[in-house]
Design an enzyme around this catalytic site. Structure first.
Site, PDB file in Angstrom:
ATOM      1  N   HIS A 113       0.809  -2.014 -12.778  1.00 34.75           N
ATOM      2  CA  HIS A 113      -0.565  -2.044 -13.289  1.00 34.75           C
ATOM      3  C   HIS A 113      -1.275  -0.703 -13.121  1.00 34.75           C
ATOM      4  O   HIS A 113      -2.272  -0.441 -13.775  1.00 34.75           O
ATOM      5  CB  HIS A 113      -1.370  -3.233 -12.736  1.00 34.75           C
ATOM      6  CG  HIS A 113      -1.895  -3.080 -11.346  1.00 34.75           C
ATOM      7  ND1 HIS A 113      -1.270  -3.608 -10.228  1.00 34.75           N
ATOM      8  CD2 HIS A 113      -3.018  -2.477 -10.874  1.00 34.75           C
ATOM      9  CE1 HIS A 113      -1.981  -3.339  -9.154  1.00 34.75           C
ATOM     10  NE2 HIS A 113      -3.045  -2.660  -9.505  1.00 34.75           N
TER      11      HIS A 113
ATOM     12  N   ASP B 123       5.706  -5.685  -9.509  1.00 32.90           N
ATOM     13  CA  ASP B 123       4.629  -4.793  -9.958  1.00 32.90           C
ATOM     14  C   ASP B 123       4.915  -3.333  -9.591  1.00 32.90           C
ATOM     15  O   ASP B 123       4.285  -2.762  -8.706  1.00 32.90           O
ATOM     16  CB  ASP B 123       3.310  -5.268  -9.323  1.00 32.90           C
ATOM     17  CG  ASP B 123       2.093  -4.688 -10.037  1.00 32.90           C
ATOM     18  OD1 ASP B 123       2.239  -3.704 -10.777  1.00 32.90           O
ATOM     19  OD2 ASP B 123       0.988  -5.228  -9.840  1.00 32.90           O
TER      20      ASP B 123
ATOM     21  N   SER C 290      -3.518  -0.090  -4.349  1.00 26.04           N
ATOM     22  CA  SER C 290      -2.434  -0.467  -5.240  1.00 26.04           C
ATOM     23  C   SER C 290      -1.454   0.694  -5.359  1.00 26.04           C
ATOM     24  O   SER C 290      -1.862   1.833  -5.563  1.00 26.04           O
ATOM     25  CB  SER C 290      -2.970  -0.810  -6.620  1.00 26.04           C
ATOM     26  OG  SER C 290      -3.365  -2.146  -6.638  1.00 26.04           O
TER      27      SER C 290
HETATM   28  N1  ARG Z   1      -5.646  -7.865  -8.409  1.00 25.51           N
HETATM   29  C1  ARG Z   1      -4.974  -6.619  -8.490  1.00 25.51           C
HETATM   30  C2  ARG Z   1      -6.007  -5.480  -8.416  1.00 25.51           C
HETATM   31  O1  ARG Z   1      -7.109  -5.695  -8.067  1.00 25.51           O
HETATM   32  C3  ARG Z   1      -4.107  -6.495  -9.698  1.00 25.51           C
HETATM   33  C4  ARG Z   1      -4.827  -6.346 -10.992  1.00 25.51           C
HETATM   34  C5  ARG Z   1      -3.934  -6.157 -12.169  1.00 25.51           C
HETATM   35  N2  ARG Z   1      -3.327  -7.382 -12.612  1.00 25.51           N
HETATM   36  C6  ARG Z   1      -3.944  -8.287 -13.453  1.00 25.51           C
HETATM   37  N3  ARG Z   1      -3.318  -9.409 -13.757  1.00 25.51           N
HETATM   38  N4  ARG Z   1      -5.112  -8.075 -13.988  1.00 25.51           N
HETATM   39  O2  ARG Z   1      -5.985  -4.445  -9.015  1.00 25.51           O
HETATM   40  N1  GLU Z   2      -4.809  -4.546  -7.169  1.00 23.92           N
HETATM   41  C1  GLU Z   2      -5.651  -3.714  -6.352  1.00 23.92           C
HETATM   42  C2  GLU Z   2      -5.633  -2.257  -6.813  1.00 23.92           C
HETATM   43  O1  GLU Z   2      -5.438  -1.990  -7.981  1.00 23.92           O
HETATM   44  C3  GLU Z   2      -5.238  -3.865  -4.952  1.00 23.92           C
HETATM   45  C4  GLU Z   2      -5.644  -5.193  -4.528  1.00 23.92           C
HETATM   46  C5  GLU Z   2      -6.820  -5.139  -3.594  1.00 23.92           C
HETATM   47  O2  GLU Z   2      -7.958  -5.041  -4.060  1.00 23.92           O
HETATM   48  O3  GLU Z   2      -6.524  -5.190  -2.406  1.00 23.92           O
HETATM   49  O4  GLU Z   2      -5.892  -1.354  -6.060  1.00 23.92           O
END
Ligand code: ARG
Ligand code: GLU
Length: 726
Positions: A84, A220, A647
């Site tokens: 991502h 991921d 991330s």
């Molecule tokens: N929750 C993770 C973050 O905050 C992954 C986000 C990307 N994935 C998604 N399905 N939108 O960035």
């Molecule tokens: N998916 C988050 C990011 O893009 C990390 C998840 C979190 O917020 O801990 O940094």
């Protein structure tokens, strides 16, 4: 009996003998954390993590593009980050013929690696405490703005004097609410090429349904390579550039994780607010989160309905939907988590103790009450502010209109002769947005959000102009939207271009007549005067007292170890591999396997499809050296304290070997940004063995594995068990 007693003591030690909360500054680990880390199982020293004299772990960590983290995993600059995080780079190289998002991408050799304009990777060379110089001559009685300009002047002096090479950068950031300042010498590489990415059915498996959720089964990851000039220094893209020779790269452990293993996550967390007073936490979870969630609930419901019945809309809105849903889901988790752990009561308990301590320190008496009162005073404006920003974010016609208004204002300041250039810039910005814009979707979003906005925000804060329009259209979102979306020039790019393709004065007048721009101007003027102004007026006082409260906590609460809130600078967090119990009678294990991918498999589903090749490998249990006991591990969780920006951060074992890749947190634990609780806060990582398995067995990119350094520390250092008398 004695045996049981010993076990109880050991167990208690496991649960409470160490703290996993904290995002620590790497240069202070020796002083603050090393002892505890060793006690928790770390086998290296703090100097192996951060050193100025030798290659250390920090030399393998980069800020990836400023929004994620990456790490170096070979002597030839191979860089690992999340799928991502690499998503837009992968997307930018994709076409209908070569859809790398759908099919994955693997460069067979270096010549096939794909450059990405604008993408950067930044190393941290050195960190220095510059607090004394930064705060020189900054006396207590200065106003906030005078204080800030004095500091800015100091920072410029420090930057100019900083010892660095010409190709290095320098950055100074405030910590602990501006009580301390640290300087960072950086090296930013600008030629970052895409090497490999799995298909989204692996890299984004589970998509939005599984996002923020454990148990998770997402691979991921994506792989890039840093290129440098012939001298190994940062250079603009050139085909003559060569793979970076890093000061350090991470060896990769094939040993996997066991429960209670020590782990570290090293990266660039973005923003946390751990030292807020109770009123601010209340404002977040009882005021702002509910408002934002209410607006996004409504917008997402509309968009989802259209996406399900219209293939074209699905493509146009997929990425907007994902980013809107990402924060929406996080806020819901944050509200739940604070409630479940009695976060506000815990703050109140802490404040009671703080107040008792403050009694003995006259300068700190009354401070906390004043700060809480300020947040209470700001709360209604803060909530209205969120309603406004959510509305102009989700109703795209209003956001297009706001862009037009800003361009007109900019032209007014610069002079009318700049209108042509200003308009071209505006059109260039809006054209790609119109490609992913659908009037029917936007109208229905507007109907829903206008109704909420005018219902939830008091009319005194909406302003006369907007309220006038609202009354003209029967105080009804549907009537207002019908007018906008049938009469405005903003409904299509061509109409908009014709609308703007007039002399500056004509356009300046026309925006008062077009129903969309007229509404946007009214809403914006009301927002500026009656929401943002009173909000901003309180902010300097809040900043001032928040800074003093931070210092007071550090001065008075001696048994607490303080770490600075995340601010996108390099931090280390550490914890242990562990499951958790999110609610009564539910208990989660700490590791998932390919079995779970197959359990979730839904043929043809856009979130849960599984590529045929992966199903084949599963059927044959063809896991190579990456499987363990007949299973293929996929993800695991631990109690590392992470946030957005982490991330792509490496998960490291006790020796500093790479064991995983951080990419998310568990839903109940997203409150860790304001209320970390070791009982339910877990970060989610993809197991490095799954990454290697996909690269090697699925993609056939063995040449990449050959570049890496694989180790088996547990096998090598298997402890010789001494027999003890029972
Ligand atoms: N929750 C993770 C973050 O905050 C992954 C986000 C990307 N994935 C998604 N399905 N939108 O960035
Ligand atoms: N998916 C988050 C990011 O893009 C990390 C998840 C979190 O917020 O801990 O940094």
């Amino acid at each position: 009996m004695r045996k049981y007693f010993l076990m109880a003591v050991l167990l208690a030690g496991h649960l409470s003998g160490y703290a996993t909360e904290g995002m620590w500054l790497p240069q202070l680990l020796t002083k603050l954390n090393e002892k505890e880390m060793k006690g928790m199982g770390m086998k290296i020293s703090a100097a192996d993590i951060y050193s100025l004299n030798k290659g250390s772990l920090k030399d393998a960590i980069v800020s990836f593009g400023g929004f994620c983290t990456g790490e170096i995993i070979s002597s030839q600059g191979l860089l690992l980050t999340n799928h991502h995080c690499g998503y837009s780079a992968i997307q930018s190289h994709s076409s209908v013929q070569n859809n790398y998002l759908d099919n994955g991408f693997w460069a067979r050799n270096k010549a096939e690696e794909l450059p990405n304009e604008g993408l950067t990777a930044t190393f941290i060379v050195r960190i220095e405490d510059v607090t004394a110089q930064a705060l020189q001559g900054v006396a207590g009685h200065l106003s906030e703005s005078a204080r800030q300009s004095a500091i800015d002047k100091n920072l410029n002096t420090i930057k100019a004097a900083a010892k660095k090479e010409s190709y290095q950068g320098v950055l100074i950031k405030p910590f602990f609410e501006g009580n301390q300042y640290f300087l960072f010498i950086t090296e930013t590489y600008k030629d970052i090429r895409l090497v490999g990415a799995p298909p989204s059915s692996i890299g984004k498996f589970g998509a939005d349904t599984d996002n923020w959720v454990w148990p998770r089964h997402t691979g991921d990851f994506s792989i890039f390579r840093i290129y440098a000039g012939q001298d190994n220094r940062p250079a603009e893209y050139s085909k003559d550039n060569v793979p970076l020779k890093p000061k350090h790269f991470l060896p990769i452990s094939l040993d996997g994780v066991a429960e209670n293993d020590f782990t570290m996550v090293f990266g660039f967390p973005g923003r946390t607010n751990e030292y807020l007073p109770s009123e601010a936490m209340k404002l977040t979870v009882e005021g702002q989160d509910p408002a934002r969630v209410q607006m996004r609930d409504a917008a997402l419901k509309v968009i989802d309905g259209f996406m399900r019945k219209d293939e074209q809309v699905k493509i146009q809105y997929a990425s907007k939907f994902a980013s809107t849903a990402n924060a929406w889901k996080k806020w819901i988790g944050e509200m739940q988590g604070v409630k479940q752990t009695n976060g506000i009561q815990r703050k109140l308990d802490f404040e009671k103790r703080f107040q008792q301590l403050a009694q003995a320190h006259p300068p700190y008496r009354g401070l906390l009450d004043s700060l809480n009162n300020l947040y209470k005073a700001q709360a209604p404006y803060a909530v209205s502010r969120d309603y406004y920003s959510e509305m102009v974010r989700s109703v795209e016609m209003l956001s297009f209109a706001n862009n037009i208004i800003s361009s007109l204002q900019a032209t007014r300041l610069k002079g009318e002769e700049h209108w042509n250039a200003e308009r071209e810039e505006l059109l260039a910005k809006l054209q790609p947005l119109y490609k992913n814009y659908n009037n029917d979707v936007d109208r229905e979003v507007a109907v829903a959000l206008l109704d909420i906005y005018f219902r939830e925000v008091p009319s005194s804060r909406i302003g006369g102009e907007a309220y006038q329009i609202w009354m003209e259209t029967n105080k009804d979102g549907r009537t207002t939207a019908n007018k906008l979306y049938s009469q405005s020039a903003l409904t299509a790019y061509d109409k908009l271009a014709a609308f703007l393709n007039q002399p500056f004065r004509k356009v300046s007048e026309a925006v008062w007549k077009d129903p969309a721009t007229r509404l946007a101007i009214g809403l914006r003027n009301g927002y500026i005067d009656f929401i943002n102004k009173p909000y901003d007026e309180l902010q300097p006082q809040i900043n001032h007292l928040q800074r003093r409260y931070m210092q007071a906590q550090m001065d008075l609460v001696k048994d607490k170890r303080f770490y600075p809130d995340a601010n996108s600078t390099l931090r280390l967090t550490y914890g242990k591999v562990n499951g958790y119990s999110p609610r009564d009678a539910v208990k989660y294990g700490f590791v998932t396997t390919l079995d779970g991918v197959m359990e979730k498999y839904k043929p043809g589903d856009y979130e849960f499809d599984v590529p045929e090749k992966l199903r084949d490998l599963y059927a044959r249990k063809d896991y190579g050296p990456y499987g363990a006991a007949g299973k293929m591990p996929v993800c695991f969780i631990a109690s590392n304290h992470t946030t957005g920006g982490n991330s792509g951060s490496p998960a490291l074992d006790a020796y500093g070997n790479l064991i995983g890749l951080n990419f998310d947190r568990t839903w109940e634990g997203t409150m860790s940004d304001i209320n970390y609780d070791a009982s339910i806060c877990r970060n989610i990582m993809v197991d490095i063995r799954y990454v290697l398995f996909i690269v090697d067995k699925f993609a056939g990119a063995k040449h990449l594995i050959d570049e890496m350094k694989l180790v088996r520390p547990k096998k090598m250092k298997a402890p010789t068990v001494k027999k003890k008398a029972a």
